[in-house]
Motif scaffolding. Structure first.
Motif, PDB file in Angstrom:
ATOM      1  N   ASN A  49       3.535  14.878 -33.423  1.00  0.00           N
ATOM      2  CA  ASN A  49       4.278  14.645 -32.182  1.00  0.00           C
ATOM      3  C   ASN A  49       3.323  14.530 -30.992  1.00  0.00           C
ATOM      4  N   ASP A  50       2.321  15.404 -30.953  1.00  0.00           N
ATOM      5  CA  ASP A  50       1.322  15.319 -29.883  1.00  0.00           C
ATOM      6  C   ASP A  50       0.566  13.997 -29.933  1.00  0.00           C
ATOM      7  N   GLN A  51       0.227  13.583 -31.166  1.00  0.00           N
ATOM      8  CA  GLN A  51      -0.479  12.309 -31.293  1.00  0.00           C
ATOM      9  C   GLN A  51       0.402  11.139 -30.840  1.00  0.00           C
ATOM     10  N   LEU A  52       1.696  11.155 -31.266  1.00  0.00           N
ATOM     11  CA  LEU A  52       2.610  10.104 -30.840  1.00  0.00           C
ATOM     12  C   LEU A  52       2.800  10.105 -29.327  1.00  0.00           C
ATOM     13  N   LEU A  53       2.925  11.338 -28.780  1.00  0.00           N
ATOM     14  CA  LEU A  53       3.084  11.437 -27.330  1.00  0.00           C
ATOM     15  C   LEU A  53       1.850  10.915 -26.603  1.00  0.00           C
ATOM     16  N   GLN A  54       0.662  11.230 -27.159  1.00  0.00           N
ATOM     17  CA  GLN A  54      -0.559  10.752 -26.539  1.00  0.00           C
ATOM     18  C   GLN A  54      -0.648   9.224 -26.610  1.00  0.00           C
ATOM     19  N   ARG A  55      -0.283   8.644 -27.777  1.00  0.00           N
ATOM     20  CA  ARG A  55      -0.297   7.187 -27.914  1.00  0.00           C
ATOM     21  C   ARG A  55       0.724   6.543 -26.984  1.00  0.00           C
ATOM     22  N   TRP A  56       1.922   7.192 -26.891  1.00  0.00           N
ATOM     23  CA  TRP A  56       2.954   6.651 -25.996  1.00  0.00           C
ATOM     24  C   TRP A  56       2.480   6.681 -24.549  1.00  0.00           C
ATOM     25  N   MET A  57       1.824   7.804 -24.161  1.00  0.00           N
ATOM     26  CA  MET A  57       1.318   7.901 -22.796  1.00  0.00           C
ATOM     27  C   MET A  57       0.216   6.883 -22.557  1.00  0.00           C
ATOM     28  N   ASP A  58      -0.669   6.691 -23.558  1.00  0.00           N
ATOM     29  CA  ASP A  58      -1.708   5.676 -23.422  1.00  0.00           C
ATOM     30  C   ASP A  58      -1.104   4.281 -23.278  1.00  0.00           C
ATOM     31  N   ARG A  59      -0.084   4.012 -24.093  1.00  0.00           N
ATOM     32  CA  ARG A  59       0.566   2.712 -24.015  1.00  0.00           C
ATOM     33  C   ARG A  59       1.247   2.513 -22.671  1.00  0.00           C
ATOM     34  N   LYS A  60       1.963   3.567 -22.197  1.00  0.00           N
ATOM     35  CA  LYS A  60       2.608   3.454 -20.900  1.00  0.00           C
ATOM     36  C   LYS A  60       1.583   3.288 -19.788  1.00  0.00           C
ATOM     37  N   ARG A  61       0.441   3.977 -19.955  1.00  0.00           N
ATOM     38  CA  ARG A  61      -0.612   3.823 -18.951  1.00  0.00           C
ATOM     39  C   ARG A  61      -1.144   2.386 -18.933  1.00  0.00           C
ATOM     40  N   GLU A  62      -1.326   1.820 -20.137  1.00  0.00           N
ATOM     41  CA  GLU A  62      -1.780   0.433 -20.215  1.00  0.00           C
ATOM     42  C   GLU A  62      -0.740  -0.520 -19.630  1.00  0.00           C
ATOM     43  N   GLU A  63       0.541  -0.250 -19.956  1.00  0.00           N
ATOM     44  CA  GLU A  63       1.597  -1.103 -19.401  1.00  0.00           C
ATOM     45  C   GLU A  63       1.636  -0.999 -17.878  1.00  0.00           C
ATOM     46  N   ALA A  64       1.467   0.259 -17.390  1.00  0.00           N
ATOM     47  CA  ALA A  64       1.456   0.424 -15.934  1.00  0.00           C
ATOM     48  C   ALA A  64       0.274  -0.315 -15.309  1.00  0.00           C
ATOM     49  N   TYR A  65      -0.855  -0.268 -15.990  1.00  0.00           N
ATOM     50  CA  TYR A  65      -2.035  -0.975 -15.480  1.00  0.00           C
ATOM     51  C   TYR A  65      -1.780  -2.485 -15.455  1.00  0.00           C
ATOM     52  N   ARG A  66      -1.189  -3.024 -16.531  1.00  0.00           N
ATOM     53  CA  ARG A  66      -0.894  -4.447 -16.577  1.00  0.00           C
ATOM     54  C   ARG A  66       0.126  -4.835 -15.510  1.00  0.00           C
ATOM     55  N   VAL A  67       1.143  -3.945 -15.346  1.00  0.00           N
ATOM     56  CA  VAL A  67       2.141  -4.236 -14.312  1.00  0.00           C
ATOM     57  C   VAL A  67       1.506  -4.246 -12.935  1.00  0.00           C
ATOM     58  N   ASN A  68       0.615  -3.294 -12.700  1.00  0.00           N
ATOM     59  CA  ASN A  68      -0.069  -3.262 -11.397  1.00  0.00           C
ATOM     60  C   ASN A  68      -0.941  -4.506 -11.196  1.00  0.00           C
ATOM     61  N   GLU A  69      -1.628  -4.880 -12.279  1.00  0.00           N
ATOM     62  CA  GLU A  69      -2.439  -6.107 -12.184  1.00  0.00           C
ATOM     63  C   GLU A  69      -1.569  -7.319 -11.889  1.00  0.00           C
ATOM     64  N   TYR A  70      -0.440  -7.386 -12.597  1.00  0.00           N
ATOM     65  CA  TYR A  70       0.461  -8.530 -12.378  1.00  0.00           C
ATOM     66  C   TYR A  70       1.017  -8.511 -10.965  1.00  0.00           C
ATOM     67  N   ASN A  71       1.388  -7.307 -10.510  1.00  0.00           N
ATOM     68  CA  ASN A  71       1.905  -7.205  -9.142  1.00  0.00           C
ATOM     69  C   ASN A  71       0.843  -7.602  -8.118  1.00  0.00           C
ATOM     70  N   ASN A  72      -0.382  -7.213  -8.371  1.00  0.00           N
ATOM     71  CA  ASN A  72      -1.464  -7.600  -7.456  1.00  0.00           C
ATOM     72  C   ASN A  72      -1.653  -9.116  -7.443  1.00  0.00           C
ATOM     73  N   LYS A  73      -1.616  -9.717  -8.602  1.00  0.00           N
ATOM     74  CA  LYS A  73      -1.763 -11.166  -8.686  1.00  0.00           C
ATOM     75  C   LYS A  73      -0.613 -11.878  -7.996  1.00  0.00           C
ATOM     76  N   GLN A  74       0.612 -11.319  -8.208  1.00  0.00           N
ATOM     77  CA  GLN A  74       1.765 -11.920  -7.552  1.00  0.00           C
ATOM     78  C   GLN A  74       1.647 -11.793  -6.038  1.00  0.00           C
ATOM     79  N   GLU A  75       1.133 -10.659  -5.617  1.00  0.00           N
ATOM     80  CA  GLU A  75       0.956 -10.464  -4.181  1.00  0.00           C
ATOM     81  C   GLU A  75      -0.062 -11.477  -3.610  1.00  0.00           C
ATOM     82  N   ARG A  76      -1.154 -11.647  -4.359  1.00  0.00           N
ATOM     83  CA  ARG A  76      -2.135 -12.627  -3.898  1.00  0.00           C
ATOM     84  C   ARG A  76      -1.550 -14.041  -3.896  1.00  0.00           C
ATOM     85  N   TRP A  77      -0.781 -14.346  -4.929  1.00  0.00           N
ATOM     86  CA  TRP A  77      -0.158 -15.667  -4.997  1.00  0.00           C
ATOM     87  C   TRP A  77       0.803 -15.893  -3.839  1.00  0.00           C
ATOM     88  N   HIS A  78       1.593 -14.866  -3.525  1.00  0.00           N
ATOM     89  CA  HIS A  78       2.510 -14.982  -2.393  1.00  0.00           C
ATOM     90  C   HIS A  78       1.745 -15.129  -1.087  1.00  0.00           C
TER      91      HIS A  78
END
Length: 230
Positions: free
Chosen positions: A161-190
C-alpha cells in the motif's frame, strides 16, 4: 533441640527398665500379702479366746484355723464377686463402646465410599478438563500461528500500500508538473495572441518580424502537446 529431648526420654526409659520394672511384681505381691496379714489379724481379734476354753488346746487351734480359713474364703468370695461385678460393668461399658465405635466405623466406611465415589468423579472431571485444556492449547497454538501469518500478510499489504501510494503520489506529481507546464505554455501562447492582436493595426512590416517568434512558439506548443499526448 529435639536431640536432647530424645536423649532424656531414652535415659528415663532405661532407668525404668533397670530400677522399676524388675520390682513391679514384688510390690504387688507385698501389697497383697500385707492386705492378707491385716485381714487375718482382724479375724483373730474377732475370735474370743474364752469361747475356746471348753475345748482342748489343739482343738481350739484347729477351730481358729478353720474359722480363719472360712473368713478368708468369704472375704475372697466377696472380693471375687466384687471383681466379677466390676468386670461385668466394665464389659458392658466396653460392649457399648465397641458398638459406638462400630457405628462410627460404619459411618466412616460409608463416608469413605462416598468420598471414593466423589474422588472418582473428580478424577473423571479432571481428565475431561485436562483434555479440554490440551485441545484449547493446541487451538491456541494454531491461532498464534495464524495470527503471525496474518501479521506478516498485514505488513506485506501495508508495504505494498505504501509503495502504491508512493507511485500514485509520484504520478500525481508528474501530472501536476505536466499540467503546470501546459498552463505555462498556454499562458505564453495567450500572451503572444494578445501581442498580435495589439499590433494588428500597426504597420505590416512589424508582422514579419513577429513571425519567427510566433513560429517558434507554435512549434514548441505542438511538441509539448505531442509529448503530453504521448
Amino acid at each position: 533441640m529435639l536431640g536432647w529431648k530424645s536423649h532424656v526420654r531414652s535415659r528415663l526409659q532405661q532407668r525404668d527398665q533397670t530400677e522399676k520394672l524388675p520390682f513391679t511384681g514384688v510390690f504387688t505381691c507385698l501389697s497383697e500379702t500385707q492386705e492378707r496379714f491385716e485381714f487375718r489379724n482382724q479375724i483373730l481379734e474377732e475370735i474370743h479366746p474364752k469361747s475356746l476354753e471348753k475345748v482342748g488346746v489343739e482343738d481350739g487351734r484347729q477351730t481358729r484355723l478353720l474359722h480363719l480359713h472360712l473368713k478368708e474364703s468369704e472375704h475372697l468370695a466377696e472380693k471375687l464377686s466384687q471383681t466379677v461385678s466390676d468386670l461385668t460393668a466394665v464389659l458392658y461399658l466396653k460392649e457399648a463402646e465397641i458398638q459406638y465405635w462400630q457405628s462410627r466405623v460404619s459411618h466412616y466406611h460409608k463416608e469413605a465410599l462416598r468420598l471414593a465415589k466423589g474422588s472418582n468423579s473428580l478424577k473423571s472431571t479432571l481428565s475431561e478438563y485436562e483434555f479440554t485444556v490440551e485441545c484449547q492449547s493446541k487451538e491456541l497454538e494454531t491461532l498464534k500461528k495464524e495470527q503471525e501469518r496474518l501479521k506478516e500478510a498485514l505488513v506485506q499489504v501495508q508495504r505494498e500500500n505504501d509503495q502504491l501510494l508512493q507511485r500514485w503520489m509520484d504520478r500525481k506529481r508528474e501530472e501536476a508538473y505536466r499540467v503546470n507546464e501546459y498552463n505555462n505554455k498556454q499562458e505564453r501562447w495567450h500572451q503572444v495572441l494578445r501581442y498580435i492582436k495589439k499590433h494588428k493595426e500597426m504597420d505590416k512590416p512589424a508582422v514579419p518580424e513577429l513571425m519567427p517568434c510566433l513560429t517558434g512558439t507554435t512549434q514548441k506548443s505542438s511538441s509539448a502537446n505531442h509529448h503530453q499526448s504521448a
